[in-house]
Motif scaffolding. Structure first.
Motif, PDB file in Angstrom:
ATOM      1  N   ASN B  51       0.864  -1.190   0.000  1.00 27.50           N
ATOM      2  CA  ASN B  51       0.000   0.000   0.000  1.00 27.50           C
ATOM      3  C   ASN B  51       0.898   1.237   0.000  1.00 27.50           C
ATOM      4  O   ASN B  51       1.800   1.323  -0.821  1.00 27.50           O
ATOM      5  N   GLU B  52       0.692   2.175   0.928  1.00 29.67           N
ATOM      6  CA  GLU B  52       1.514   3.386   0.896  1.00 29.67           C
ATOM      7  C   GLU B  52       2.760   3.268   1.772  1.00 29.67           C
ATOM      8  O   GLU B  52       3.606   4.171   1.775  1.00 29.67           O
ATOM      9  N   GLU B  68       8.249   7.203  -3.363  1.00 32.50           N
ATOM     10  CA  GLU B  68       7.002   7.473  -2.662  1.00 32.50           C
ATOM     11  C   GLU B  68       5.865   6.719  -3.321  1.00 32.50           C
ATOM     12  O   GLU B  68       5.898   6.434  -4.515  1.00 32.50           O
ATOM     13  N   ARG B  69       4.851   6.454  -2.515  1.00 32.49           N
ATOM     14  CA  ARG B  69       3.604   5.879  -3.037  1.00 32.49           C
ATOM     15  C   ARG B  69       2.487   6.460  -2.189  1.00 32.49           C
ATOM     16  O   ARG B  69       1.916   5.796  -1.338  1.00 32.49           O
ATOM     17  N   PRO B  70       2.185   7.726  -2.420  1.00 34.33           N
ATOM     18  CA  PRO B  70       1.376   8.505  -1.472  1.00 34.33           C
ATOM     19  C   PRO B  70      -0.021   7.975  -1.211  1.00 34.33           C
ATOM     20  O   PRO B  70      -0.513   8.078  -0.107  1.00 34.33           O
ATOM     21  N   LYS B  71      -0.690   7.440  -2.179  1.00 34.54           N
ATOM     22  CA  LYS B  71      -2.058   6.966  -1.956  1.00 34.54           C
ATOM     23  C   LYS B  71      -2.170   5.467  -2.171  1.00 34.54           C
ATOM     24  O   LYS B  71      -3.262   4.933  -2.338  1.00 34.54           O
ATOM     25  N   GLY B  72      -1.043   4.807  -2.138  1.00 31.82           N
ATOM     26  CA  GLY B  72      -1.075   3.361  -2.319  1.00 31.82           C
ATOM     27  C   GLY B  72      -1.400   2.933  -3.729  1.00 31.82           C
ATOM     28  O   GLY B  72      -1.719   1.758  -3.951  1.00 31.82           O
ATOM     29  N   SER B  75       3.495   5.081  -7.977  1.00 38.17           N
ATOM     30  CA  SER B  75       4.706   5.383  -7.209  1.00 38.17           C
ATOM     31  C   SER B  75       5.633   6.246  -8.050  1.00 38.17           C
ATOM     32  O   SER B  75       5.608   6.184  -9.279  1.00 38.17           O
TER      33      SER B  75
END
Lengths: 111, 119
Positions: B51-52, B68-72, B75
């Motif tokens: 996920n995030e 980063e993977r801010p909202k799941g 990325s």
């Protein structure tokens, strides 16, 4: 630390021949082992996944085996075709899905 | 196209510049991985998300690299102050955790990669 080795680094065979690609890994505590195909300049395509509790998986002309005790896996390709020419990579996975790859075997199947 | 997509496919930059790559995983996959591959070698693990949450980072990922993977979902991988040694193919992959999608059975699905050349 897991290390994965593939032998040979390159292999050239005539069309129609059966062949075996070898993969060895140092840490037998793997979650699964995966074989991939990679064409030049492209991403990887998953071929077969063998869970740690399994001994082999088959898909069409491909058969992959796993022997955890000896730290070895093989990929058998039956009746090779020129379209099978690519680099074949094996990778050992931990439970989080992180893969440790070998260097690959570059296969060339000559018509 | 329901596979993993990466953008851009190719990036040429000058040493010292910052670059950012994007990866869109398969929509139902909650695990996302970044790998780096140089010519004649297998891919090397950089980092992965569930996920995030960024759950693991390789020692290869120096402080010039950030993911980063801010909202799941998608990325990004940013490299600051690029060096010639950063030239490589950057691969993104996604997978589902055990038991979630039986048909894909935890296989990793890779994108076509972003080829970075630092001049």
């Amino acid at each position: 630390k897991q290390e994965v080795t593939q032998i040979p680094a390159a292999l050239s065979v005539p069309e129609g021949e059966n062949l075996v690609l070898n993969c060895s890994f140092t840490d037998s505590a793997i979650y699964n082992l995966q074989w991939f195909r990679q064409d030049p300049g492209k991403g990887l395509t998953s071929l077969l996944l063998i869970q740690s509790s399994q001994r082999e998986q088959t898909s069409g002309r491909l058969n992959a085996s796993l022997d955890k005790s000896s730290g070895r896996s093989t990929l058998y390709i039956a009746a090779s075709q020129p379209g099978d020419s690519a680099t074949y990579l094996c990778a050992a996975s931990n439970q989080g899905g992180k893969l440790i790859f070998g260097q690959g075997t570059e296969l060339s199947v000559k018509p | 196209d329901t596979g993993v997509s990466q953008d851009p496919r190719h990036k040429i930059t000058k040493r010292g510049q910052n670059v950012t790559f994007r990866c869109d995983p398969i929509s139902e996959h909650n695990r996302l991985y970044w790998y780096r591959q140089t010519l004649g070698q297998g891919p090397e693990f950089l980092t992965y998300f569930q996920n995030e949450a960024q759950l693991e980072k390789s020692r290869l990922l120096s402080d010039r690299f950030s993911a980063e993977r801010p909202k799941g979902s998608f990325s990004t991988l940013e490299i600051q102050r690029t060096e010639q040694g950063d030239s490589a193919m950057y691969l993104c992959a996604s997978s589902s955790p055990p038991g979630q999608i039986l048909t894909t059975n935890e296989k990793l699905f890779f994108g076509s990669g972003t080829q970075l050349s630092v001049l």
